[in-house]
Design a protein around this motif. Structure first.
Motif, PDB file in Angstrom:
ATOM      1  N   ILE A  69      10.964  32.077  -0.676  1.00 16.28           N
ATOM      2  CA  ILE A  69      10.857  31.137   0.440  1.00 16.28           C
ATOM      3  C   ILE A  69      12.152  31.223   1.250  1.00 16.28           C
ATOM      4  CG2 ILE A  69      10.532  28.726   1.107  1.00 16.28           C
ATOM      5  CD1 ILE A  69       9.290  28.263  -1.665  1.00 16.28           C
ATOM      6  N   GLU A  70      12.105  31.827   2.395  1.00 12.72           N
ATOM      7  CA  GLU A  70      13.266  32.110   3.253  1.00 12.72           C
ATOM      8  C   GLU A  70      14.264  33.027   2.542  1.00 12.72           C
ATOM      9  OE1 GLU A  70      13.466  28.537   6.535  1.00 12.72           O
ATOM     10  OE2 GLU A  70      15.016  28.594   5.000  1.00 12.72           O
TER      11      GLU A  70
ATOM     12  N   GLY B  19       7.454  33.023   7.759  1.00 12.68           N
ATOM     13  CA  GLY B  19       8.247  32.150   8.615  1.00 12.68           C
ATOM     14  C   GLY B  19       8.292  32.671  10.029  1.00 12.68           C
ATOM     15  N   SER B  20       8.941  31.924  10.886  1.00 16.14           N
ATOM     16  CA  SER B  20       9.032  32.298  12.293  1.00 16.14           C
ATOM     17  C   SER B  20       9.838  33.585  12.457  1.00 16.14           C
ATOM     18  CB  SER B  20       9.708  31.177  13.088  1.00 16.14           C
ATOM     19  OG  SER B  20      10.041  31.624  14.386  1.00 16.14           O
ATOM     20  N   PRO B  21       9.357  34.528  13.258  1.00 13.43           N
ATOM     21  CA  PRO B  21      10.121  35.754  13.507  1.00 13.43           C
ATOM     22  C   PRO B  21      11.423  35.487  14.267  1.00 13.43           C
ATOM     23  CG  PRO B  21       8.187  35.656  14.928  1.00 13.43           C
ATOM     24  CD  PRO B  21       8.051  34.538  13.938  1.00 13.43           C
ATOM     25  N   LEU B  22      11.571  34.284  14.810  1.00 11.94           N
ATOM     26  CA  LEU B  22      12.793  33.931  15.521  1.00 11.94           C
ATOM     27  C   LEU B  22      13.886  33.421  14.586  1.00 11.94           C
ATOM     28  CD1 LEU B  22      11.209  32.079  18.590  1.00 11.94           C
ATOM     29  CD2 LEU B  22      11.890  34.492  18.388  1.00 11.94           C
ATOM     30  N   ASP B  23      13.523  33.160  13.319  1.00 11.86           N
ATOM     31  CA  ASP B  23      14.485  32.630  12.347  1.00 11.86           C
ATOM     32  C   ASP B  23      14.960  33.762  11.441  1.00 11.86           C
ATOM     33  OD1 ASP B  23      15.933  31.328  10.408  1.00 11.86           O
ATOM     34  OD2 ASP B  23      14.467  29.725  10.099  1.00 11.86           O
ATOM     35  N   PRO B  24      16.260  34.104  11.486  1.00  8.90           N
ATOM     36  CA  PRO B  24      16.760  35.197  10.626  1.00  8.90           C
ATOM     37  C   PRO B  24      16.478  34.966   9.153  1.00  8.90           C
ATOM     38  CG  PRO B  24      18.416  34.539  12.244  1.00  8.90           C
ATOM     39  CD  PRO B  24      17.315  33.526  12.317  1.00  8.90           C
ATOM     40  N   ARG B  25      16.374  33.696   8.744  1.00  7.34           N
ATOM     41  CA  ARG B  25      16.120  33.396   7.344  1.00  7.34           C
ATOM     42  C   ARG B  25      14.702  33.765   6.923  1.00  7.34           C
ATOM     43  NH1 ARG B  25      18.448  27.361   7.948  1.00  7.34           N
ATOM     44  NH2 ARG B  25      17.033  27.591   9.715  1.00  7.34           N
ATOM     45  N   ALA B  26      13.829  34.024   7.883  1.00 10.91           N
ATOM     46  CA  ALA B  26      12.456  34.401   7.561  1.00 10.91           C
ATOM     47  C   ALA B  26      12.254  35.912   7.536  1.00 10.91           C
ATOM     48  CB  ALA B  26      11.492  33.769   8.565  1.00 10.91           C
TER      49      ALA B  26
ATOM     50  N   ILE C 162       6.028  40.608   3.061  1.00  8.76           N
ATOM     51  CA  ILE C 162       4.589  40.531   3.331  1.00  8.76           C
ATOM     52  C   ILE C 162       4.112  41.808   4.002  1.00  8.76           C
ATOM     53  CG2 ILE C 162       2.825  39.300   4.657  1.00  8.76           C
ATOM     54  CD1 ILE C 162       4.570  36.749   4.210  1.00  8.76           C
ATOM     55  N   ARG C 163       4.893  42.310   4.945  1.00  4.16           N
ATOM     56  CA  ARG C 163       4.528  43.558   5.622  1.00  4.16           C
ATOM     57  C   ARG C 163       4.443  44.714   4.628  1.00  4.16           C
ATOM     58  NH1 ARG C 163       8.333  43.539   9.096  1.00  4.16           N
ATOM     59  NH2 ARG C 163       9.701  45.061   8.091  1.00  4.16           N
ATOM     60  N   GLU C 164       5.286  44.657   3.581  1.00  5.18           N
ATOM     61  CA  GLU C 164       5.309  45.734   2.584  1.00  5.18           C
ATOM     62  C   GLU C 164       4.313  45.526   1.445  1.00  5.18           C
ATOM     63  OE1 GLU C 164       9.364  45.620   1.432  1.00  5.18           O
ATOM     64  OE2 GLU C 164      10.103  46.343   3.384  1.00  5.18           O
TER      65      GLU C 164
END
Length: 360
Positions: free
Chosen positions: A223-224, A250-257, A264-266
């Motif tokens: 989680i983050e 998480g939001s693609p605008l948040d570096p923590r995500a 998930i992409r992998e």
């Protein structure tokens, strides 16, 4: 637990220089007992072309055992009934754990929850809720007692079942602000340390702690997590161990995500609630797992001649190489390669790395 004499021998072997988990298991498999391995180490190191490593003294080990007892803790040695069974499957499983708390909880199916230390308030709230809901379904939650997501996961699960794995000795709280939470986990949950009492947490201890967290669990939820974070190391270790890797988007605008979205992409499983987690681990939790008996193996006699030693040593360099590659290129039997690497490691001439790789 092992008899006092056997426990002392095992601890002396574990605490000796140049002996990590892989070497420990190889020594036990080859010589049948820790006592026999301790006697054989000087000769093995000489064959590896170096001096014998410093063997932990009996007095030091006995002092450590007394300290553990004073702290209300106990040892769990790999191969004993209470040792976490999934963790025992790892080639790098800690030969001994120091534990406090309710050991009966270790029989439950376990999920790891990890994430950013500088997590957002929303992510911490989600972690607390997820941990609470999982324990409501009879799941044990394991995390690392770090700031942020780890703390939130423990807070959400401490009432019903949580495990805190720390990078220090079991008597040291880190971070300091989690001292009260750590004490409560040691009373109402399970607190686990690999390091002996009094050992401060060092940077190199945290990856070792992470492999315990991942190794204990059927799956790991992230989680983050920023790219190259410790949480992603835990996820990688879980994947290498054949466990489920899950992530909260998480939001693609948040570096923590970024780390979670990349997982998930992998191919990591996207989770939004406890039901998603339970569905992801259901196939694994229903499997009948075979017992791991490498620490119960009887003595074996595998020797390497000088030609094999030269061939294997010549293949080593400063760049880590897989042991399987050494087997392939040297043409030696895998047991012979293992023997030569054992001798070289005891002599201080070989370093083991993650993923079954070695280097000079």
């Amino acid at each position: 637990m092992a008899t006092d004499s056997a426990a002392r021998d095992k601890l002396r072997l574990i605490r000796s220089a140049n002996i990590g988990p892989v070497t420990y298991f190889q020594l036990i498999a080859r010589f049948g007992s820790a006592a026999a391995a301790l006697e054989a180490i000087p000769n093995l190191a000489a064959r590896g072309g170096g001096r014998a490593p410093q063997i932990a003294s009996l007095s030091d080990v006995e002092a450590e055992m007394r300290a553990v007892e004073r702290l209300g803790a106990r040892y769990l040695f790999v191969g004993e009934g209470l040792y976490p069974p999934l963790l025992a499957e790892l080639d790098t499983a800690p030969p001994a754990l120091i534990v406090r708390g309710r050991l009966d909880l270790l029989d439950r199916p376990t999920i790891a929850i990890v994430g950013a230390r500088n997590a957002s308030a929303a992510a911490c709230r989600f972690a607390r809720g997820l941990a609470h809901d999982l324990t409501g379904e009879g799941v044990l939650v394991v995390s690392g007692l770090a700031r942020g997501i780890d703390t939130a996961a423990h807070q959400g699960s401490v009432d019903a079942g949580t495990v805190g794995v720390i990078a220090s000795g079991i008597d040291i709280a880190f971070p300091p602000e989690n001292a009260e939470l750590q004490d409560r986990i040691a009373r109402d949950g399970v607190l686990i340390a690999e390091q002996p009492p009094g050992r401060e947490p060092l940077a190199r201890h945290f990856p070792s702690r992470n492999r315990i967290i991942a190794g204990m669990a059927l799956g790991t939820v992230v989680i983050e997590a920023a790219p190259k974070s410790g949480s992603l190391i835990t996820a990688r270790l879980a994947n290498e161990a054949g466990r489920e890797v899950m992530a909260v988007p998480g939001s693609p605008l948040d570096p923590r995500a970024q780390g979670c979205n990349a997982l998930i992409r992998e191919g990591a499983t996207l989770v939004q609630n406890a039901a998603d987690v339970l569905e992801a681990i259901r196939p694994m939790s229903s499997q009948v797992r075979a017992p791991v008996d490498r620490w119960r193996a009887g003595p074996v006699d595998v020797e390497a001649d000088d030609a094999a030693r030269r061939a294997i040593t010549d293949l080593l360099g400063h760049t880590p190489v897989a042991v399987d590659e050494l087997v392939r290129q040297s043409g030696a039997h895998p047991a012979v390669v293992a023997t030569v690497l054992l001798e070289l490691e005891l002599a201080g001439r070989v370093t083991r790395h993650a993923g079954g790789r070695v280097s000079e």
